[in-house]
Scaffold this active site. Sequence first.
Site, PDB file in Angstrom:
ATOM      1  N   TRP A  87       0.873  -0.933  -0.113  1.00 17.52           N
ATOM      2  CA  TRP A  87       0.079  -0.143   0.180  1.00 17.52           C
ATOM      3  C   TRP A  87       0.353   1.224  -0.409  1.00 17.52           C
ATOM      4  CZ3 TRP A  87      -0.621   4.517   3.309  1.00 17.52           C
ATOM      5  CH2 TRP A  87      -1.536   5.118   3.312  1.00 17.52           C
ATOM      6  N   HIS A  88       1.874   1.472   0.913  1.00 21.41           N
ATOM      7  CA  HIS A  88       2.825   1.868   0.818  1.00 21.41           C
ATOM      8  C   HIS A  88       3.595   2.412  -0.612  1.00 21.41           C
ATOM      9  CE1 HIS A  88       2.541   2.200   4.824  1.00 21.41           C
ATOM     10  NE2 HIS A  88       2.630   3.348   5.571  1.00 21.41           N
ATOM     11  N   GLY A  89       3.646   1.807  -1.489  1.00 21.67           N
ATOM     12  CA  GLY A  89       4.467   2.352  -2.499  1.00 21.67           C
ATOM     13  C   GLY A  89       4.890   0.566  -3.189  1.00 21.67           C
ATOM     14  N   PHE A 133       2.603   7.937  -1.170  1.00 17.68           N
ATOM     15  CA  PHE A 133       1.549   6.847  -0.796  1.00 17.68           C
ATOM     16  C   PHE A 133       0.038   7.302  -1.743  1.00 17.68           C
ATOM     17  CE2 PHE A 133       4.982   7.025   2.189  1.00 17.68           C
ATOM     18  CZ  PHE A 133       5.258   6.513   1.610  1.00 17.68           C
TER      19      PHE A 133
END
Lengths: 359, 472
Positions: free
Chosen positions: B323-325, B472
């Site tokens: 989800w962060h990247g 993000f």
Amino acid sequence: MPSSTSNFKRILRLPRLFFRTPTEAESVHGGPPLEFERPIPQIPWRGMTVVVVLVVIGAALAWEFYCRSIGYGPTLNDNEDLWTITRQRVRPESVVIIGDSRGWFDLDLDELQKGLGIRPVQLAMGGGCGYPVLADLADDKTFHGTIICSFVPRLFFAPPGTPPMERGEKAVRRSHTQTPAQQASQYIAMPLEERVAPRLPPYFGTLDRERRARMIEQCARPGSELQKRIQQIWLPLFTPPPPPSYVPKDVFMAKMKDAIETRFRDTVRAVEKLRARGGKIVFVRLPVSGGLKALEDQTTPRKQTWDPLLQGTRAPGIYFEDFPELASFNCPEWSHLSAGDSVEFSKRLVPHLRAALGM
Amino acid sequence: MLFNSLTFVVFFVVVVTAYWSIHSWTARKNLLVTASYIFYGAWNPPFAALLFSTTAMDFWLGRQIAKAKGSSRRAWLVASVCMNLSMLGFFKYGNFLLENFQWLLARIGIIYHPPHLDILLPVGISFYTFHSLSYTLDIYRGVLQPTRSLRDFILAVSFFPQLVAGPIVRAGDFLPQLVRPPALRIGQFMWGLLLMTLGLFEKIVLADTMLAGSADRIFGYAGPLVALDSWLGVIAFGSQIFFDFAGYSTCAIGAALCLGFHLKDNFRFPYAAIGFSDFWRRWHISLSTFLRDYLYIPLGGNRVGWTRAAINLVIVMFLGGLWHGAAWTFVVWGLLHGFYLVIEHASRALVGEQAWTDNFAVKLLLGFVTYGAVCLAWVFFRASDFTIATRMLRGMFGGYPHGDAILATREILQIGIVTFFMMLAHWSLRETNVETAVTRLPRWVVTAAWALMACAIILTQGSSNAFIYFQF
């Protein structure tokens, strides 16, 4: 809510809705009851706010007075957004100044306008490499004007990943991606910066909305402390850094050589692209003095930088030392002309520019 | 529009003034919707249309879920999840998926050159997708009735303080606040302003001015570094990302309070966490609770066997990392945290609740072990590739005794002092919260701290660096 809720009930005045169940009206959304409201510290807010506002205003004024007392004054910050706003002024036929801070300080827009019949757009950058801007203009299919490129070898041939190159790349990137919010921030900031926002050191010049830089009087005054301080900033900046410890010297030197050759090739390609559309370019080596001139002559000699550049690009060039009327200027802090001299210098430069550009 | 920009200052003053000047609650909500879309459109106006279309779709799908019976309820939910995740997938993971597909084909000898998709990531898409998705998920779970007002739902998804970098505010937490107009309370308003000052101080002064330079230099250095510099670089980044993200959340909570809305805490002194479950109860709380409620629990949570629960944890943290990247380094970061959680659960199962663990010294020790492991994981979060991550880890564990020391004494002091006071604050406040601390502190201390923070923000003249979590 955290378990400390009950403590809050004792310590703080809880909002009315804290634990109650939702009313009929609220069940429109049928959501969970409004069991969450942030606790608000019950302290004398009005009095505290007044004190904070007074302290902040007082501190800001004191800082302003202090900065002015030591010779600082308001000036625009040279950032990517100011550059982008200026870049947007470039028209197909424009005369554009690119390169480093010598292009900023030494070229007077009024004099160039008088002499060339068109007001140049100032896209040079303090401590910046001119190549990314040259490449961007060469790729801009609408542009077929004239480029005056200030040339400082150590900056123009700065390899990728170094601050001069990154500065140029960041500005170009911003000009393609600037958001309305960034543009608005710049327009809001400018009136403030022009009045109340003294820059942090080193402060020796001012910048206006056209990105024309002028050296302040205190720096131009012969023998001033500020002048000496600025002179000493240039020497380490223009001294080639030692190879990093983790790369063998010969490998590093080969990499640097390769990077410089690549820059030569890329520059030639960009100039040809520009020329194919009817655009023109003239490289200008602007005055440099004292210890910095000695250092530049030693580390980036003309024969290895300027001459091959003109040969490769087949572009005209004006080297200040070739003309007595341009060579007679002295840069007070070794790298830039004073505001007054820049006007006279530009006046004298115009005939050479006209000749070089076939105007 | 960045919180740390002059445009936002002007925007906020205008919106707040107009908001509290208008009597009609409907008009106020309309104003907030307009302001939120201006706030978002100021980045890239076309993306406001994307935001509106996903919101409108979820509004409609929410009604369908509520009306449907039996298996069609699930079908409508699947439609909503697919719509949101495919949007996220296309914009955020399109190139990542193509590159990995190309790599996989190359492994079996097929040379394929996919076109590079020139996709511009809409800012905050990971956040507003989750805002919107929480609505249909909660309706499906039966904990929320669909709202009748599209405008209210649009506001719940796009409310500008939380829109682009969280906290992830669930529609179910926000919609009830739109039923009745909040009253202007001076204490609440001023507390909101103080929180905004605190958030901006964390971002502009602590994260950008004191820490970012050192962290960037260490992670950007191409050569071997001695252990001290490597550790300091990671510690600097650990503090930087906390101040950056917690600063944004604090600003968001403060801005919402100024408008009479209440957002929950997103951070609760995470570097004083004792154990990794505790860390995730304190770090990015809105994401961890989202993943817990909508992923971990539906997967069976810890009601299933130990092994299955461990696998669930790893799956959740894997997706949390992604989800962060769109990069494998983020996946490794997530998996490391999944691994930490599994180890912790195993240790708890083996050791149980022992009296000696209630000792302060033991807690402190466990807290520092947690902090150290979290810092270790930050290496993968910050490094742009595995070469850098490996070099950093090698440096941290003494792999380069003759490596370079590039941090100046001033930078070392800056990292040390800021991190020391951050840890002190986290450990002092770990059982309480800022509101209690402010209530208990002498008035002059609060006043002086507020004024000092405001002055520091003005004097450092932040260069409007974007918040890390925007990407993000």
